[in-house]
Design a protein around this motif. Structure first.
Motif, PDB file in Angstrom:
ATOM      1  N   ARG A 154       0.805  -1.220   0.000  1.00  0.00           N
ATOM      2  CA  ARG A 154       0.000   0.000   0.000  1.00  0.00           C
ATOM      3  C   ARG A 154       0.844   1.279   0.000  1.00  0.00           C
ATOM      4  NH1 ARG A 154      -4.963  -0.287   4.092  1.00  0.00           N
ATOM      5  NH2 ARG A 154      -5.645   1.353   2.655  1.00  0.00           N
ATOM      6  N   LEU A 155       2.046   1.220   0.501  1.00  0.00           N
ATOM      7  CA  LEU A 155       2.887   2.413   0.519  1.00  0.00           C
ATOM      8  C   LEU A 155       3.459   2.698  -0.867  1.00  0.00           C
ATOM      9  CD1 LEU A 155       6.022   1.281   0.352  1.00  0.00           C
ATOM     10  CD2 LEU A 155       5.681   0.865   2.779  1.00  0.00           C
ATOM     11  N   VAL A 156       4.056   3.881  -1.006  1.00  0.00           N
ATOM     12  CA  VAL A 156       4.703   4.266  -2.258  1.00  0.00           C
ATOM     13  C   VAL A 156       6.188   4.472  -1.975  1.00  0.00           C
ATOM     14  CG1 VAL A 156       4.773   5.884  -4.189  1.00  0.00           C
ATOM     15  CG2 VAL A 156       2.609   5.446  -2.999  1.00  0.00           C
ATOM     16  N   LEU A 157       7.024   3.738  -2.694  1.00  0.00           N
ATOM     17  CA  LEU A 157       8.467   3.901  -2.552  1.00  0.00           C
ATOM     18  C   LEU A 157       8.911   5.080  -3.417  1.00  0.00           C
ATOM     19  CD1 LEU A 157      11.300   3.071  -1.670  1.00  0.00           C
ATOM     20  CD2 LEU A 157      11.305   1.389  -3.547  1.00  0.00           C
ATOM     21  N   ASN A 158       9.452   6.109  -2.768  1.00  0.00           N
ATOM     22  CA  ASN A 158       9.939   7.290  -3.464  1.00  0.00           C
ATOM     23  C   ASN A 158      11.463   7.256  -3.525  1.00  0.00           C
ATOM     24  OD1 ASN A 158       7.843   9.874  -3.830  1.00  0.00           O
ATOM     25  ND2 ASN A 158       7.121   8.267  -2.441  1.00  0.00           N
ATOM     26  N   LEU A 159      12.006   7.364  -4.721  1.00  0.00           N
ATOM     27  CA  LEU A 159      13.452   7.410  -4.918  1.00  0.00           C
ATOM     28  C   LEU A 159      13.790   8.654  -5.729  1.00  0.00           C
ATOM     29  CD1 LEU A 159      14.041   3.668  -5.867  1.00  0.00           C
ATOM     30  CD2 LEU A 159      14.469   4.738  -3.647  1.00  0.00           C
ATOM     31  N   ARG A 160      14.854   9.345  -5.328  1.00  0.00           N
ATOM     32  CA  ARG A 160      15.246  10.579  -6.000  1.00  0.00           C
ATOM     33  C   ARG A 160      16.634  10.424  -6.612  1.00  0.00           C
ATOM     34  NH1 ARG A 160      15.477  15.368  -2.671  1.00  0.00           N
ATOM     35  NH2 ARG A 160      14.581  16.549  -4.399  1.00  0.00           N
ATOM     36  N   PHE A 161      16.785  11.019  -7.819  1.00  0.00           N
ATOM     37  CA  PHE A 161      18.061  10.976  -8.540  1.00  0.00           C
ATOM     38  C   PHE A 161      18.286  12.326  -9.211  1.00  0.00           C
ATOM     39  CE2 PHE A 161      16.473   6.640  -8.488  1.00  0.00           C
ATOM     40  CZ  PHE A 161      17.586   5.885  -8.171  1.00  0.00           C
ATOM     41  N   THR A 162      19.551  12.669  -9.404  1.00  0.00           N
ATOM     42  CA  THR A 162      19.869  13.787 -10.275  1.00  0.00           C
ATOM     43  C   THR A 162      19.786  13.276 -11.713  1.00  0.00           C
ATOM     44  OG1 THR A 162      22.234  13.264 -10.137  1.00  0.00           O
ATOM     45  CG2 THR A 162      21.369  14.876  -8.570  1.00  0.00           C
ATOM     46  N   GLY A 163      19.758  14.209 -12.655  1.00  0.00           N
ATOM     47  CA  GLY A 163      19.653  13.782 -14.052  1.00  0.00           C
ATOM     48  C   GLY A 163      18.251  13.298 -14.382  1.00  0.00           C
ATOM     49  N   ASP A 164      18.160  12.214 -15.150  1.00  0.00           N
ATOM     50  CA  ASP A 164      16.872  11.655 -15.581  1.00  0.00           C
ATOM     51  C   ASP A 164      16.485  10.503 -14.661  1.00  0.00           C
ATOM     52  OD1 ASP A 164      14.650  10.689 -16.844  1.00  0.00           O
ATOM     53  OD2 ASP A 164      15.718   9.879 -18.586  1.00  0.00           O
ATOM     54  N   PRO A 165      15.567  10.719 -13.721  1.00  0.00           N
ATOM     55  CA  PRO A 165      15.209   9.643 -12.788  1.00  0.00           C
ATOM     56  C   PRO A 165      14.628   8.422 -13.492  1.00  0.00           C
ATOM     57  CG  PRO A 165      14.367  11.762 -12.038  1.00  0.00           C
ATOM     58  CD  PRO A 165      14.833  11.945 -13.440  1.00  0.00           C
ATOM     59  N   GLY A 166      13.864   8.652 -14.559  1.00  0.00           N
ATOM     60  CA  GLY A 166      13.212   7.550 -15.247  1.00  0.00           C
ATOM     61  C   GLY A 166      14.177   6.541 -15.843  1.00  0.00           C
ATOM     62  N   ALA A 167      15.413   6.960 -16.068  1.00  0.00           N
ATOM     63  CA  ALA A 167      16.394   6.042 -16.642  1.00  0.00           C
ATOM     64  C   ALA A 167      16.700   4.883 -15.706  1.00  0.00           C
ATOM     65  CB  ALA A 167      17.679   6.802 -16.973  1.00  0.00           C
ATOM     66  N   HIS A 168      16.382   5.037 -14.414  1.00  0.00           N
ATOM     67  CA  HIS A 168      16.702   3.995 -13.434  1.00  0.00           C
ATOM     68  C   HIS A 168      15.526   3.060 -13.147  1.00  0.00           C
ATOM     69  CE1 HIS A 168      20.418   6.127 -12.719  1.00  0.00           C
ATOM     70  NE2 HIS A 168      19.743   7.225 -12.397  1.00  0.00           N
ATOM     71  N   GLU A 169      14.395   3.313 -13.782  1.00  0.00           N
ATOM     72  CA  GLU A 169      13.217   2.487 -13.469  1.00  0.00           C
ATOM     73  C   GLU A 169      13.414   1.004 -13.786  1.00  0.00           C
ATOM     74  OE1 GLU A 169       8.358   2.386 -13.981  1.00  0.00           O
ATOM     75  OE2 GLU A 169       9.536   3.951 -14.985  1.00  0.00           O
ATOM     76  N   PRO A 170      14.011   0.626 -14.918  1.00  0.00           N
ATOM     77  CA  PRO A 170      14.184  -0.816 -15.175  1.00  0.00           C
ATOM     78  C   PRO A 170      14.986  -1.523 -14.088  1.00  0.00           C
ATOM     79  CG  PRO A 170      14.516   0.436 -17.198  1.00  0.00           C
ATOM     80  CD  PRO A 170      14.432   1.436 -16.092  1.00  0.00           C
ATOM     81  N   ALA A 171      16.045  -0.886 -13.612  1.00  0.00           N
ATOM     82  CA  ALA A 171      16.874  -1.522 -12.580  1.00  0.00           C
ATOM     83  C   ALA A 171      16.100  -1.675 -11.271  1.00  0.00           C
ATOM     84  CB  ALA A 171      18.138  -0.693 -12.347  1.00  0.00           C
ATOM     85  N   ILE A 172      15.261  -0.707 -10.942  1.00  0.00           N
ATOM     86  CA  ILE A 172      14.479  -0.790  -9.708  1.00  0.00           C
ATOM     87  C   ILE A 172      13.361  -1.813  -9.856  1.00  0.00           C
ATOM     88  CG2 ILE A 172      13.045   0.499  -8.086  1.00  0.00           C
ATOM     89  CD1 ILE A 172      16.018   1.240  -8.057  1.00  0.00           C
ATOM     90  N   ARG A 173      12.720  -1.840 -11.003  1.00  0.00           N
ATOM     91  CA  ARG A 173      11.594  -2.745 -11.208  1.00  0.00           C
ATOM     92  C   ARG A 173      12.023  -4.211 -11.258  1.00  0.00           C
ATOM     93  NH1 ARG A 173       7.166  -1.236  -9.053  1.00  0.00           N
ATOM     94  NH2 ARG A 173       6.085   0.518 -10.020  1.00  0.00           N
ATOM     95  N   GLU A 174      13.287  -4.464 -11.468  1.00  0.00           N
ATOM     96  CA  GLU A 174      13.764  -5.846 -11.377  1.00  0.00           C
ATOM     97  C   GLU A 174      13.555  -6.409  -9.976  1.00  0.00           C
ATOM     98  OE1 GLU A 174      17.810  -6.037 -12.530  1.00  0.00           O
ATOM     99  OE2 GLU A 174      17.430  -5.696 -14.668  1.00  0.00           O
ATOM    100  N   LEU A 175      13.512  -5.513  -8.993  1.00  0.00           N
ATOM    101  CA  LEU A 175      13.427  -5.950  -7.596  1.00  0.00           C
ATOM    102  C   LEU A 175      12.128  -5.557  -6.904  1.00  0.00           C
ATOM    103  CD1 LEU A 175      17.051  -4.903  -6.555  1.00  0.00           C
ATOM    104  CD2 LEU A 175      16.259  -7.204  -7.117  1.00  0.00           C
ATOM    105  N   TRP A 176      11.552  -4.445  -7.296  1.00  0.00           N
ATOM    106  CA  TRP A 176      10.412  -3.892  -6.569  1.00  0.00           C
ATOM    107  C   TRP A 176       9.143  -3.900  -7.415  1.00  0.00           C
ATOM    108  CZ3 TRP A 176       8.224  -3.044  -2.215  1.00  0.00           C
ATOM    109  CH2 TRP A 176       7.260  -2.054  -2.030  1.00  0.00           C
ATOM    110  N   GLY A 177       8.071  -4.475  -6.845  1.00  0.00           N
ATOM    111  CA  GLY A 177       6.808  -4.555  -7.573  1.00  0.00           C
ATOM    112  C   GLY A 177       5.704  -3.708  -7.001  1.00  0.00           C
ATOM    113  N   GLY A 178       5.997  -2.934  -5.942  1.00  0.00           N
ATOM    114  CA  GLY A 178       4.984  -2.064  -5.358  1.00  0.00           C
ATOM    115  C   GLY A 178       4.917  -0.730  -6.058  1.00  0.00           C
TER     116      GLY A 178
END
Length: 284
Positions: free
Chosen positions: A185-209
């Motif tokens: 139910r929670l939302v995992l918030n991650l912050r990056f400099t540059g283009d944050p969306g570029a890191h979504e594939p690497a995060i989604r390999e592990l996180w499904g929430g």
């Protein structure tokens, strides 16, 4: 006669020219704080207290303090209490300008659930995309991976769903244990400099929430570097912390003047280091 008149005029003009200029009244500051004295020092203002018995703390001296005029605790040579203090500040000491009185109630700190996710809410709301990866273990692994990715600037959990649960009480440990930190139910918030969306594939390999990737101006590593520099270089700071959520370094000082803030901005960059004055101007 004429000469004596001229002398009188000159004397009068000289007196006018040498009259002292009016001085502005000194700024008065106030705080609700612990005041403590022990065998090592007299009455001092405390921003943080070691909760031993008796407690221990230290800070700037308070001039004009009278323990006989206030109710206080006393144990093994230590005197302490919570008070509203008002006085002038000379850069090192607080000189009382009125008698101390009992501290006024503090506003309760904002609950962690007050944090809101900056990403726009998708149609249908934020949902778990893979329940098998919406676990505490998966979340910890995703955060650990994010910390290793270029431009990582911080993580935060949005648990605003707790506000929708009838009877949830953040002050009740049993209620917190039952409802908080629900990875589905929670939302995992991650912050990056540059283009944050570029890191979504690497995060989604592990996180499904539910996930929000947002942009920051400074990496977590940059903030920690500035934090350490400030800790070593800024005289008079009683606390220094990197605030990843806000994207700056927060520094506790006894009095935060506009002049000191300008100096800090010139040294570390405008807005990167924010001063938090413990003593506030009266009336502010």
């Amino acid at each position: 006669m004429r000469a004596s008149w001229l002398v009188a005029v000159l004397v009068a003009l000289a007196a006018c020219g040498t009259a002292p200029a009016a001085t502005a009244p000194a700024t008065r500051y106030q705080a609700d704080a612990t005041v403590l004295a022990d065998a090592r020092h007299g009455p001092q203002l405390c921003a943080g207290v070691l909760e031993s018995l008796p407690p221990q703390c230290g800070g700037p001296d308070i001039i004009g303090w009278d323990w006989n005029a206030v109710e206080h605790s006393h144990r093994r040579g230590t005197r302490w209490g919570e008070y509203r203090v008002v006085g002038t500040w000379d850069g090192e000491r607080l000189t009382l300008t009125e008698p101390a009185r009992p501290a006024e109630p503090h506003d309760a700190p904002r609950d962690q659930t007050s944090f809101t996710t900056p990403c726009p809410k998708p149609a249908g709301g934020r949902r778990t995309v893979d329940p098998a990866k919406a676990t505490q273990e998966a979340m910890a692994a995703a955060i650990a991976r994010a910390e290793q990715l270029p431009g990582y600037a911080g993580s935060r959990l949005d648990q605003s769903y707790l506000e929708e649960i009838d009877g949830y009480d953040s002050d009740d440990p049993r209620s917190v244990e039952r409802h908080a930190d629900d990875p589905e139910r929670l939302v995992l918030n991650l912050r990056f400099t540059g283009d944050p969306g570029a890191h979504e594939p690497a995060i989604r390999e592990l996180w499904g929430g539910a996930l929000c990737l947002s942009r920051a101006e400074h990496t977590a590593a940059e903030l920690r570097t500035v934090q350490e520099k400030v800790r070593q270089e800024l005289t008079g700071a009683y606390s220094v912390s990197a605030d990843e959520r806000a994207g700056h370094v927060r520094v506790g000082v006894w009095v935060a003047t506009s002049e000191l803030q300008r100096q800090v901005d010139a040294t570390y960059g405008k807005g990167l280091v924010v001063l938090d004055g413990y003593l506030k101007p009266v009336g502010s």
